[in-house]
Design a protein around this motif. Structure first.
Motif, PDB file in Angstrom:
ATOM      1  N   ARG A  68       1.217  -1.459   0.200  1.00 24.29           N
ATOM      2  CA  ARG A  68       0.209  -0.964   0.054  1.00 24.29           C
ATOM      3  C   ARG A  68       0.606   1.229  -0.296  1.00 24.29           C
ATOM      4  NH1 ARG A  68      -2.055   0.854   5.955  1.00 24.29           N
ATOM      5  NH2 ARG A  68      -0.344   0.939   7.273  1.00 24.29           N
ATOM      6  N   GLY A  69       0.055   2.567  -0.596  1.00 26.32           N
ATOM      7  CA  GLY A  69       1.145   3.342   0.096  1.00 26.32           C
ATOM      8  C   GLY A  69       1.086   3.824   1.229  1.00 26.32           C
ATOM      9  N   LEU A  70       2.011   4.479   1.108  1.00 30.07           N
ATOM     10  CA  LEU A  70       2.769   5.467   2.415  1.00 30.07           C
ATOM     11  C   LEU A  70       2.454   6.019   3.230  1.00 30.07           C
ATOM     12  CD1 LEU A  70       4.763   4.379   4.561  1.00 30.07           C
ATOM     13  CD2 LEU A  70       6.284   6.088   3.925  1.00 30.07           C
ATOM     14  N   SER A  71       1.159   6.066   4.398  1.00 25.80           N
ATOM     15  CA  SER A  71      -0.228   6.672   4.835  1.00 25.80           C
ATOM     16  C   SER A  71       0.683   6.916   6.053  1.00 25.80           C
ATOM     17  CB  SER A  71      -1.033   5.779   4.845  1.00 25.80           C
ATOM     18  OG  SER A  71      -1.110   4.841   5.722  1.00 25.80           O
ATOM     19  N   ALA A  72      -0.031   8.178   6.743  1.00 23.78           N
ATOM     20  CA  ALA A  72      -0.564   7.944   8.418  1.00 23.78           C
ATOM     21  C   ALA A  72      -0.659   7.024   9.305  1.00 23.78           C
ATOM     22  CB  ALA A  72      -0.883   9.724   9.226  1.00 23.78           C
ATOM     23  N   ASP A  73      -0.789   5.996   8.497  1.00 23.78           N
ATOM     24  CA  ASP A  73      -1.975   4.764   9.448  1.00 23.78           C
ATOM     25  C   ASP A  73      -0.424   3.933   9.962  1.00 23.78           C
ATOM     26  OD1 ASP A  73      -3.790   3.051  10.240  1.00 23.78           O
ATOM     27  OD2 ASP A  73      -4.412   1.777   8.334  1.00 23.78           O
ATOM     28  N   THR A  74      -1.065   3.402  11.589  1.00 26.92           N
ATOM     29  CA  THR A  74       0.499   3.405  11.301  1.00 26.92           C
ATOM     30  C   THR A  74      -0.222   1.386  12.469  1.00 26.92           C
ATOM     31  OG1 THR A  74      -0.784   4.016  14.063  1.00 26.92           O
ATOM     32  CG2 THR A  74       0.934   5.156  12.889  1.00 26.92           C
ATOM     33  N   SER A  75      -0.972   1.450  11.489  1.00 27.66           N
ATOM     34  CA  SER A  75      -2.080   0.030  12.345  1.00 27.66           C
ATOM     35  C   SER A  75      -0.819  -1.499  11.242  1.00 27.66           C
ATOM     36  CB  SER A  75      -2.964  -0.559  11.094  1.00 27.66           C
ATOM     37  OG  SER A  75      -3.224  -0.299   9.820  1.00 27.66           O
ATOM     38  N   PHE A  76       0.109  -1.231  10.088  1.00 28.14           N
ATOM     39  CA  PHE A  76       0.766  -2.752  10.146  1.00 28.14           C
ATOM     40  C   PHE A  76       2.035  -1.947  10.884  1.00 28.14           C
ATOM     41  CE2 PHE A  76       0.282  -2.257   5.057  1.00 28.14           C
ATOM     42  CZ  PHE A  76      -1.209  -3.317   5.396  1.00 28.14           C
ATOM     43  N   ASP A  77       2.402  -1.013  11.200  1.00 21.76           N
ATOM     44  CA  ASP A  77       3.701  -0.888  12.074  1.00 21.76           C
ATOM     45  C   ASP A  77       3.690  -1.515  13.885  1.00 21.76           C
ATOM     46  OD1 ASP A  77       5.038   0.768  10.510  1.00 21.76           O
ATOM     47  OD2 ASP A  77       3.600   2.720  11.411  1.00 21.76           O
ATOM     48  N   LYS A  78       1.586  -0.952  14.380  1.00 25.82           N
ATOM     49  CA  LYS A  78       1.802  -1.582  15.095  1.00 25.82           C
ATOM     50  C   LYS A  78       1.687  -2.933  15.435  1.00 25.82           C
ATOM     51  CE  LYS A  78      -2.339  -1.318  19.431  1.00 25.82           C
ATOM     52  NZ  LYS A  78      -1.303  -2.817  19.559  1.00 25.82           N
ATOM     53  N   TRP A  79       1.327  -3.495  14.670  1.00 26.64           N
ATOM     54  CA  TRP A  79       0.601  -5.198  14.761  1.00 26.64           C
ATOM     55  C   TRP A  79       2.538  -5.911  14.073  1.00 26.64           C
ATOM     56  CZ3 TRP A  79      -1.364  -8.405   9.243  1.00 26.64           C
ATOM     57  CH2 TRP A  79      -1.670  -9.080  10.237  1.00 26.64           C
ATOM     58  N   ILE A  80       3.838  -5.509  13.691  1.00 20.54           N
ATOM     59  CA  ILE A  80       4.547  -6.092  13.324  1.00 20.54           C
ATOM     60  C   ILE A  80       5.210  -5.829  14.591  1.00 20.54           C
ATOM     61  CG2 ILE A  80       5.986  -3.875  12.407  1.00 20.54           C
ATOM     62  CD1 ILE A  80       6.835  -7.375  10.835  1.00 20.54           C
ATOM     63  N   LYS A  81       5.146  -4.166  15.251  1.00 25.06           N
ATOM     64  CA  LYS A  81       6.529  -4.457  16.676  1.00 25.06           C
ATOM     65  C   LYS A  81       5.616  -5.218  17.633  1.00 25.06           C
ATOM     66  CE  LYS A  81       6.955  -0.077  18.018  1.00 25.06           C
ATOM     67  NZ  LYS A  81       6.920   1.363  17.696  1.00 25.06           N
ATOM     68  N   ASP A  82       4.222  -5.767  17.635  1.00 22.45           N
ATOM     69  CA  ASP A  82       3.630  -6.600  18.621  1.00 22.45           C
ATOM     70  C   ASP A  82       4.170  -7.793  18.803  1.00 22.45           C
ATOM     71  OD1 ASP A  82       2.335  -4.604  19.710  1.00 22.45           O
ATOM     72  OD2 ASP A  82       0.603  -5.142  19.243  1.00 22.45           O
ATOM     73  N   SER A  83       4.176  -8.229  17.628  1.00 27.50           N
ATOM     74  CA  SER A  83       5.305 -10.059  16.930  1.00 27.50           C
ATOM     75  C   SER A  83       6.350 -10.051  16.887  1.00 27.50           C
ATOM     76  CB  SER A  83       4.959  -9.989  15.496  1.00 27.50           C
ATOM     77  OG  SER A  83       5.660 -10.697  14.343  1.00 27.50           O
ATOM     78  N   GLN A  84       7.532  -8.635  16.947  1.00 27.89           N
ATOM     79  CA  GLN A  84       8.376  -8.498  17.324  1.00 27.89           C
ATOM     80  C   GLN A  84       8.367  -8.924  18.722  1.00 27.89           C
ATOM     81  OE1 GLN A  84       9.653  -4.520  16.041  1.00 27.89           O
ATOM     82  NE2 GLN A  84      10.535  -5.922  14.050  1.00 27.89           N
ATOM     83  N   PHE A  85       7.873  -8.318  19.803  1.00 33.44           N
ATOM     84  CA  PHE A  85       8.022  -8.159  20.989  1.00 33.44           C
ATOM     85  C   PHE A  85       7.438  -9.094  21.462  1.00 33.44           C
ATOM     86  CE2 PHE A  85       8.712  -3.587  20.255  1.00 33.44           C
ATOM     87  CZ  PHE A  85       9.624  -3.408  21.397  1.00 33.44           C
ATOM     88  N   GLY A  86       7.085 -10.270  20.476  1.00 32.13           N
ATOM     89  CA  GLY A  86       6.060 -11.883  21.242  1.00 32.13           C
ATOM     90  C   GLY A  86       5.282 -11.514  21.648  1.00 32.13           C
ATOM     91  N   LYS A  87       4.524 -10.400  21.112  1.00 35.07           N
ATOM     92  CA  LYS A  87       2.770 -10.903  22.114  1.00 35.07           C
ATOM     93  C   LYS A  87       1.612 -11.393  20.949  1.00 35.07           C
ATOM     94  CE  LYS A  87       3.469  -6.155  23.586  1.00 35.07           C
ATOM     95  NZ  LYS A  87       2.985  -5.194  23.951  1.00 35.07           N
ATOM     96  N   MET A  88       1.912 -12.918  19.940  1.00 32.87           N
ATOM     97  CA  MET A  88       1.825 -13.890  19.850  1.00 32.87           C
ATOM     98  C   MET A  88       0.438 -13.856  20.482  1.00 32.87           C
ATOM     99  SD  MET A  88       3.467 -13.405  17.708  1.00 32.87           S
ATOM    100  CE  MET A  88       3.099 -14.729  16.109  1.00 32.87           C
ATOM    101  N   GLY A  89      -0.312 -14.055  21.043  1.00 33.00           N
ATOM    102  CA  GLY A  89      -1.526 -14.141  21.362  1.00 33.00           C
ATOM    103  C   GLY A  89      -2.827 -12.841  21.132  1.00 33.00           C
TER     104      GLY A  89
END
Length: 147
Positions: A68-89
């Motif tokens: 997708r085009g880069l935007s101010a929406d941070t939903s992708f960022d938050k999802w990947i950050k939670d994955s990196q910190f192991g919050k798999m639930g």
């Protein structure tokens, strides 16, 4: 003889829906693939001839790339950050990729089971370039089904 009725399967837009949240600004999707292993059973038949039978095996989990085009929406960022910190639930989500027709009505849905983000890539940055910057999210899941 009448020609078979065919819908124009042109995807005018695509969307991603997880936990009731919709992201409709997806510009490209790749990797939508449903595949399973093939098991070869080698044996001698009743007449003594060598026979190879092919049987269905395990389903393979796909990796789907959403652009997708880069935007101010941070939903992708938050999802990947939670994955990196192991919050798999919280990270593993059920949802769907939706293809919309030219009027905005859903044309087809691809259901994802236990999907989570594998990587996020920001497109190439080049000074003076006039193309739209993009971000690519690679999502892996346990199962992909057509609804």
């Amino acid at each position: 003889m009448a020609l078979p009725e065919m819908d124009a399967g042109v995807g005018h837009s695509f969307g991603l829906e997880f936990d009731g949240i919709q992201i409709k600004s997806i510009t490209e999707i790749s990797g939508l693939k449903m595949e399973q292993d093939v098991i070869e059973l080698k044996e001698n038949g009743a007449d003594g001839k060598y026979v190879i039978k092919k049987l269905p095996g395990r389903w393979k989990a796909p990796e789907i790339t959403l652009t997708r085009g880069l935007s101010a929406d941070t939903s992708f960022d938050k999802w990947i950050k939670d994955s990196q910190f192991g919050k798999m639930g919280a990270v593993r989500k059920g949802g769907a990729i939706i293809v919309y027709d030219y009027e905005g009505a859903p044309l087809k849905r691809y259901k994802l089971t236990n999907a989570w983000p594998k990587s996020l890539e920001i497109g190439t940055m080049k000074a003076g370039d006039t193309s739209v910057m993009t971000e690519k999210l690679v999502v892996t899941c346990e199962r992909l089904e057509v609804e």
